[in-house]
Design a protein around this motif. Structure first.
Motif, PDB file in Angstrom:
ATOM      1  N   GLY A 118       0.791  -1.222   0.000  1.00  0.00           N
ATOM      2  CA  GLY A 118       0.000   0.000   0.000  1.00  0.00           C
ATOM      3  C   GLY A 118       0.821   1.269   0.000  1.00  0.00           C
ATOM      4  N   THR A 119       0.247   2.317  -0.584  1.00  0.00           N
ATOM      5  CA  THR A 119       0.796   3.662  -0.456  1.00  0.00           C
ATOM      6  C   THR A 119       0.514   4.140   0.961  1.00  0.00           C
ATOM      7  N   PRO A 120       1.514   4.653   1.670  1.00  0.00           N
ATOM      8  CA  PRO A 120       1.297   5.006   3.080  1.00  0.00           C
ATOM      9  C   PRO A 120       0.674   6.391   3.301  1.00  0.00           C
ATOM     10  N   LEU A 121      -0.351   6.422   4.125  1.00  0.00           N
ATOM     11  CA  LEU A 121      -0.839   7.671   4.721  1.00  0.00           C
ATOM     12  C   LEU A 121      -0.282   7.737   6.138  1.00  0.00           C
ATOM     13  N   LYS A 122      -0.511   6.667   6.903  1.00  0.00           N
ATOM     14  CA  LYS A 122      -0.031   6.600   8.284  1.00  0.00           C
ATOM     15  C   LYS A 122       1.453   6.259   8.306  1.00  0.00           C
ATOM     16  N   LYS A 123       2.152   6.754   9.290  1.00  0.00           N
ATOM     17  CA  LYS A 123       3.602   6.608   9.353  1.00  0.00           C
ATOM     18  C   LYS A 123       4.020   5.150   9.540  1.00  0.00           C
ATOM     19  N   LEU A 124       5.155   4.827   8.950  1.00  0.00           N
ATOM     20  CA  LEU A 124       5.663   3.465   8.929  1.00  0.00           C
ATOM     21  C   LEU A 124       6.996   3.333   9.655  1.00  0.00           C
ATOM     22  N   ALA A 125       7.214   2.186  10.252  1.00  0.00           N
ATOM     23  CA  ALA A 125       8.528   1.735  10.723  1.00  0.00           C
ATOM     24  C   ALA A 125       9.332   2.818  11.425  1.00  0.00           C
ATOM     25  N   LEU A 126      10.464   3.225  10.843  1.00  0.00           N
ATOM     26  CA  LEU A 126      11.364   4.171  11.507  1.00  0.00           C
ATOM     27  C   LEU A 126      10.745   5.546  11.714  1.00  0.00           C
ATOM     28  N   ASP A 127       9.685   5.852  10.964  1.00  0.00           N
ATOM     29  CA  ASP A 127       9.031   7.158  11.095  1.00  0.00           C
ATOM     30  C   ASP A 127       8.013   7.199  12.230  1.00  0.00           C
ATOM     31  N   MET A 128       7.712   6.050  12.822  1.00  0.00           N
ATOM     32  CA  MET A 128       6.750   6.005  13.913  1.00  0.00           C
ATOM     33  C   MET A 128       7.398   6.475  15.219  1.00  0.00           C
ATOM     34  N   ASP A 129       6.730   7.353  15.928  1.00  0.00           N
ATOM     35  CA  ASP A 129       7.265   7.842  17.199  1.00  0.00           C
ATOM     36  C   ASP A 129       7.153   6.784  18.290  1.00  0.00           C
ATOM     37  N   GLU A 130       5.991   6.143  18.374  1.00  0.00           N
ATOM     38  CA  GLU A 130       5.763   5.091  19.363  1.00  0.00           C
ATOM     39  C   GLU A 130       5.060   3.925  18.694  1.00  0.00           C
ATOM     40  N   VAL A 131       5.379   2.717  19.141  1.00  0.00           N
ATOM     41  CA  VAL A 131       4.741   1.509  18.621  1.00  0.00           C
ATOM     42  C   VAL A 131       3.890   0.901  19.721  1.00  0.00           C
ATOM     43  N   TYR A 132       2.591   0.706  19.435  1.00  0.00           N
ATOM     44  CA  TYR A 132       1.653   0.208  20.453  1.00  0.00           C
ATOM     45  C   TYR A 132       1.230  -1.238  20.199  1.00  0.00           C
ATOM     46  N   MET A 133       1.889  -1.905  19.272  1.00  0.00           N
ATOM     47  CA  MET A 133       1.515  -3.270  18.938  1.00  0.00           C
ATOM     48  C   MET A 133       1.934  -4.231  20.048  1.00  0.00           C
ATOM     49  N   PRO A 134       1.170  -5.302  20.264  1.00  0.00           N
ATOM     50  CA  PRO A 134       1.506  -6.243  21.333  1.00  0.00           C
ATOM     51  C   PRO A 134       2.758  -7.048  21.001  1.00  0.00           C
ATOM     52  N   ASP A 313     -12.295   8.512  15.086  1.00  0.00           N
ATOM     53  CA  ASP A 313     -11.243   8.550  16.109  1.00  0.00           C
ATOM     54  C   ASP A 313     -10.006   9.290  15.611  1.00  0.00           C
ATOM     55  N   ILE A 314     -10.201  10.269  14.759  1.00  0.00           N
ATOM     56  CA  ILE A 314      -9.066  10.887  14.071  1.00  0.00           C
ATOM     57  C   ILE A 314      -8.065  11.541  15.023  1.00  0.00           C
ATOM     58  N   GLU A 315      -8.536  12.143  16.109  1.00  0.00           N
ATOM     59  CA  GLU A 315      -7.592  12.815  17.017  1.00  0.00           C
ATOM     60  C   GLU A 315      -6.621  11.813  17.631  1.00  0.00           C
ATOM     61  N   PHE A 324       0.380  11.166  10.299  1.00  0.00           N
ATOM     62  CA  PHE A 324       0.195  11.089   8.856  1.00  0.00           C
ATOM     63  C   PHE A 324       1.367  11.713   8.111  1.00  0.00           C
ATOM     64  N   TYR A 325       1.553  11.274   6.872  1.00  0.00           N
ATOM     65  CA  TYR A 325       2.632  11.795   6.041  1.00  0.00           C
ATOM     66  C   TYR A 325       2.250  13.086   5.302  1.00  0.00           C
ATOM     67  N   PHE A 326       0.949  13.307   5.100  1.00  0.00           N
ATOM     68  CA  PHE A 326       0.533  14.576   4.516  1.00  0.00           C
ATOM     69  C   PHE A 326      -0.680  15.087   5.280  1.00  0.00           C
ATOM     70  N   ASP A 327      -1.088  16.289   4.961  1.00  0.00           N
ATOM     71  CA  ASP A 327      -2.173  16.937   5.699  1.00  0.00           C
ATOM     72  C   ASP A 327      -3.509  16.334   5.294  1.00  0.00           C
ATOM     73  N   PHE A 328      -3.752  15.137   5.801  1.00  0.00           N
ATOM     74  CA  PHE A 328      -4.935  14.363   5.424  1.00  0.00           C
ATOM     75  C   PHE A 328      -6.228  15.133   5.660  1.00  0.00           C
ATOM     76  N   GLU A 329      -6.323  15.828   6.763  1.00  0.00           N
ATOM     77  CA  GLU A 329      -7.566  16.517   7.102  1.00  0.00           C
ATOM     78  C   GLU A 329      -7.913  17.639   6.133  1.00  0.00           C
ATOM     79  N   ASN A 330      -6.902  18.244   5.545  1.00  0.00           N
ATOM     80  CA  ASN A 330      -7.148  19.359   4.630  1.00  0.00           C
ATOM     81  C   ASN A 330      -6.951  19.006   3.164  1.00  0.00           C
ATOM     82  N   GLU A 331      -6.442  17.810   2.889  1.00  0.00           N
ATOM     83  CA  GLU A 331      -6.136  17.452   1.502  1.00  0.00           C
ATOM     84  C   GLU A 331      -6.810  16.174   1.024  1.00  0.00           C
ATOM     85  N   ALA A 332      -7.578  15.506   1.863  1.00  0.00           N
ATOM     86  CA  ALA A 332      -8.252  14.270   1.456  1.00  0.00           C
ATOM     87  C   ALA A 332      -9.168  14.532   0.260  1.00  0.00           C
ATOM     88  N   PRO A 333      -9.259  13.576  -0.671  1.00  0.00           N
ATOM     89  CA  PRO A 333     -10.071  13.765  -1.882  1.00  0.00           C
ATOM     90  C   PRO A 333     -11.552  13.471  -1.679  1.00  0.00           C
TER      91      PRO A 333
END
Length: 388
Positions: A118-134, A313-315, A324-333
């Protein structure tokens, strides 16, 4: 899956097997942990078959999903069995769209084509600040991801935007294939007969507009490692009451979500297609898409149909889970909505969405679809699999 001792033993044994000469004509494919005959691996496999190349093909599968593969007559091997390891270690090529466990060794001469998914909207791997996965920590998750990415010989990028993110987020140093996504080729070549067959298979009533709801998973909502929760956050009674006469809904949960939807009482209005083998069929059978932060938006956008973003649950998702990698809230199609009532309003006026969001749609398509033309699979096969 296995204890640490057994995994260690396997690694040693198959490390030795992996030093045997490669079988130049063997390719192993896997899609979404062996659960689906789908996505980029499927498109590449079918392109190679169409070219009538002299390869022996194996599909790595989760035995619980064997019937999906039997329907297509493909040669299968069950993941993590003895035969699977032998074939994996002797194969010249691996074509996967998700990561392999780190304890499985990759022989030096094996060509590992990672198509991603997939093309990423949400941050991936090294770009993630915190990982909440079990079952992991932020540091461990990132370290394992880098280790895995260093094994990839090729990585497919659907667009320039993704290529830049993948290189940084995965610390990828090998060959990036900027080809478009092979799995999207189908969206340029399907027929009306294909659409009718899919609707019949899903028992979709004739004459109704079809809504595809395909949300992503939440990192912090899970039963246990690898099994994520999802609860439909919409008023189904209101949806059926206001839409039931003219619309039909297809629900498609993410492959990591283990929950089964309970649609009892809504059979004439909705169907759970979460176990349907390939989402591409659901794309072409639908008239509009409802999603949230899922990368399905980038594929579905190729069809130039209305998209609505149900982001209740966007907040928390934006600020805590991923970013997000781009301003999803203001640029979503398309419109972002957070309640069932606003969702219903947008569904009823879906025919005007692309016009109302024309500038956003133009930016979106220019940014993410410039390489999509129906022939990405050909470009990938030419780059990775030399003529014999």
């Amino acid at each position: 899956m296995k204890s640490k001792t057994i995994r260690k033993m396997y690694r040693k044994i198959f490390g030795l097997v992996g030093k045997l000469p490669k079988k130049e004509n063997i390719i192993v494919f896997e899609s979404f942990l062996g659960k689906q005959y789908s996505c980029n691996p499927r498109a590449i496999y079918e392109e190679l078959k169409k070219q009538d190349r002299n390869f022996t093909y194996y599909w790595s599968i989760d035995h619980r999903f064997k019937k999906h593969f039997e329907e297509h007559g493909v040669r299968t091997i069950h993941r993590f069995t003895f035969k699977w390891f032998i074939v994996m270690m002797r194969a010249k090529y691996w074509v996967f769209n998700s990561r392999l466990p780190k304890w499985i060794p990759k022989p030096a001469e094996t060509v590992y084509l990672q198509t991603w998914h997939g093309t990423p909207l949400k941050k991936l791997a090294l770009d993630m600040d915190e990982v909440y996965m079990p079952g992991t920590t932020t540091e461990m998750y990132k370290k394992n991801f880098i280790t895995e990415a260093k094994r990839w010989s090729f990585l497919v990028a659907p667009n320039e935007y993704s290529a830049e993110i993948f290189q940084k987020a995965f610390d990828f140093e090998q060959t990036m294939l900027k080809t478009g996504y092979p799995r999207n080729d189908y969206l340029f070549h399907y027929t009306r007969e294909d659409v009718n067959d899919i609707k019949q298979r899903l028992n979709i009533p004739e004459g109704k507009k079809v809504i595809l709801y395909a949300p992503t998973w939440r990192d912090n909502e899970y039963h246990f490692i690898g099994k994520y929760k999802f609860t439909v956050q919409m008023d189904m009674e209101a949806m059926k009451e206001q839409l039931g006469g003219d619309y039909f809904m297809i629900f498609r949960l993410h492959y990591l979500v283990s929950d089964h939807l309970d649609l009892n009482g809504y059979e004439d209005f909705a169907v759970d297609a979460s176990r349907y083998e390939d989402i591409r069929d659901l794309y072409i059978a639908s008239d509009m898409l409802i999603t949230d932060y899922s990368s399905v938006m980038f594929d579905y956008g190729v069809l130039k149909r209305p998209m609505i973003f149900y982001v209740y649950d966007i907040e928390s998702y934006r600020d805590m889970l991923r970013g997000f990698y781009f301003d999803f809230e203001n640029e979503a199609p398309g419109p972002l909505v957070t309640t069932t009532n606003s969702l219903l309003e947008e569904i009823k006026s879906a025919d005007t969405i692309r016009e109302r969001y024309a500038s956003h749609v133009e930016w979106f398509e220019d940014s993410f679809h410039s390489l999509e033309d129906g022939y990405a699979s050909q470009r990938v096969t030419e780059a990775v699999f030399p003529e014999q």
